[in-house]
Motif scaffolding. Structure first.
Motif, short mmCIF file in Angstrom:
data_model
loop_
_atom_site.label_atom_id
_atom_site.label_comp_id
_atom_site.label_asym_id
_atom_site.label_seq_id
_atom_site.Cartn_x
_atom_site.Cartn_y
_atom_site.Cartn_z
N TYR A 150 -3.79 0.13 -2.87
CA TYR A 150 -3.33 -0.97 -2.02
C TYR A 150 -3.74 -2.30 -2.63
N HIS A 167 -4.30 -6.18 -0.79
CA HIS A 167 -4.36 -6.84 0.51
C HIS A 167 -4.80 -8.28 0.31
N THR A 188 -2.14 4.87 3.22
CA THR A 188 -3.00 3.70 3.39
C THR A 188 -2.34 2.65 4.27
N ALA A 235 0.84 -1.20 0.00
CA ALA A 235 0.00 0.00 0.00
C ALA A 235 0.87 1.24 0.00
#
Length: 466
Positions: free
Chosen positions: A316, A318, A255, A251
């Motif tokens: 980002y 994840h 963020t 990220a």
């Protein structure tokens, strides 16, 4: 609903101004001192002594009186019924020492203006309010239509790619008035969502378009101070047995701080962030990883090239098998482990600060959506080594033990409360049966239990025989 409230408010304020302006024009001026104006034209009356003198002059001219026949009346006896204080300041000759008889008394009347006049400068507050409401209303219409155009444009450019990867696009199984023909659901004036399903390796995909609140004038003014971007948030729920156990996040700086502070899985399994330059990423990105080998495998050449080429559009990425959302508040007592899911989350910037959405940016966003599907396929093929799996299992076991340790007292208290509730329910059941033998046996059993509970505990030592 907000639109109608604004319209009604504008109409009411305009009507109030018009009625107030015309009402005072037709209203006659109230002169509270009109009854005193008659006194200005009247002359002050003659005094009593002057009238008596004139009377004697008239009688003496018409008739001849002898001295002895004239009856002289004393003025004091004739006007004894008058109050002396009432004629204070009147001399014996009939003159007035305080006021001159030839001067008329004047009363100055001050003209008091009305409180409101039919002038526009008296309504500057109302005018400013109407102008503010008009600006807010125009901004609301313009911002709402612009957000709708952005959402429709995004879906138009990406729908074919979504249809190539999913069998169902925009079919949530629920009918809604805010659902368009293309399946785009309007959650609010600045929030749109699209649901997709029917692909190997994932259960579903949810795309959320979180646009700027252009319909809100306050948010538009705040945007000038703190600019933000329109974003497309992609959430893919992975199949249960398709991927291995690890947590990884890449990220931007802002963020990354948010993920470390607020997300439960990132803060627990990978609390350290490392600069992205060490892994070949552009400057400004940070890597948070639980397993080192996962970083080198996921961030391959193709992914690094996409980060280098479209760095401004990526917020980002994840990847987690322990995703449970934001952290729970400290005051909440949770007795069980939170429910976790395997997810792939991708955040993309649709529009840049100060830039508009055009065909070139839409083409770049389409390539980034393809990159998301590439990562999905890569996660299905990626397998951790034995050392990596062992480390991941140990980390999860350690987290579970720590959770059980911290919630041991709360769980023991909850178990005791449940046991007490069962005992209370059993007692009520025995009392309702009206059987003396059962009630007596239950009371004896309860007394033995309480006596055993109050008795001191002693340790027993076992001695082995020689």
């Amino acid at each position: 609903m907000k639109l109608w409230l604004v319209i009604v408010h504008i109409v009411l304020v305009a009507t109030n101004i018009w009625v107030t302006a015309h009402f005072h024009e037709e209203l006659p001026e109230d002169n509270e001192f009109a009854e005193f104006e008659d006194f200005e034209e009247e002359k002050p009356t003659q005094s009593i002594n002057d009238r008596v003198a004139e009377h004697f002059k008239e009688t003496s001219s018409n008739q001849d009186f002898e001295e002895e026949d004239v009856l002289i009346v004393d003025s004091d006896s004739e006007f004894d019924h008058f109050d002396e204080e009432e004629f204070e300041g009147v001399d014996s000759a009939g003159g007035n020492t305080g006021l001159k008889s030839d001067e008329s008394s004047t009363l100055t009347i001050t003209k008091i203006p009305l409180h409101l006049r039919a002038r526009w400068d008296s309504f500057y507050l109302e005018i400013l309010m109407i102008i503010g409401l008009l600006v807010y209303f125009i901004n609301y219409l313009a911002g709402r239509s612009k957000n709708a155009r952005i959402a429709e444009m995004w879906l138009m450019e990406h729908k074919q790619l979504l249809l190539d990867n999913f069998s169902l696009v925009g079919d949530t199984g629920k009918s809604s008035e805010d659902t368009s023909e293309n399946g785009l659901v309007k959650e609010s004036q600045s929030h749109y969502s699209l649901y997709c399903s029917g692909r190997v390796g994932c259960d579903s995909m949810l795309i959320e378009l979180k646009l700027l609140k252009r319909q809100d004038l306050v948010a538009v003014l705040a945007q000038l101070v703190r600019p933000q971007n329109d974003q497309a948030l992609i959430r893919i729920e992975l199949a249960k047995d398709e991927t291995d156990n690890f947590v990884l996040a890449v990220a931007t700086k802002r963020t990354a701080m948010h993920l470390l502070r607020d997300m439960a899985d990132i803060s627990v399994y990978c609390p350290e962030k490392r600069p992205g330059e060490k892994f070949g990423l552009p400057s400004g990105f940070y890597v948070m990883s639980e397993i080192a080998e996962a970083v080198s495998t996921i961030l391959d050449t193709r992914v690094l090239q996409a980060f280098t080429k479209f760095a401004q559009y990526i917020d980002y990425i994840h990847i987690s098998d322990q995703f449970s959302g934001p952290k729970q508040q400290e005051d909440t007592t949770q007795l069980t482990m939170p429910e976790v899911k395997r997810v792939l989350l991708v955040g993309l910037n649709i529009s840049m600060k100060g830039h508009t959405i055009n065909a070139e940016s839409q083409e770049k966003l389409k390539l980034l959506l393809q990159l998301t599907f590439y990562l999905l396929d890569k996660l299905r093929r990626f397998k951790l080594s034995k050392e990596g799996k062992s480390k991941a299992d140990k980390n999860r076991l350690r987290v579970e033990e720590a959770f059980l340790k911290t919630t041991h007292a709360a769980r023991a208290e909850a178990a005791a409360q449940r046991k007490e509730e069962r005992r209370r329910a059993e007692k009520e059941r025995i009392l309702q049966e009206e059987d003396p033998d059962k009630q007596r046996k239950w009371e004896e059993k309860e007394q033995r239990r309480l006596a055993k509970k109050r008795a001191p505990r002693m340790k027993q030592l076992k001695v082995k025989a020689l």
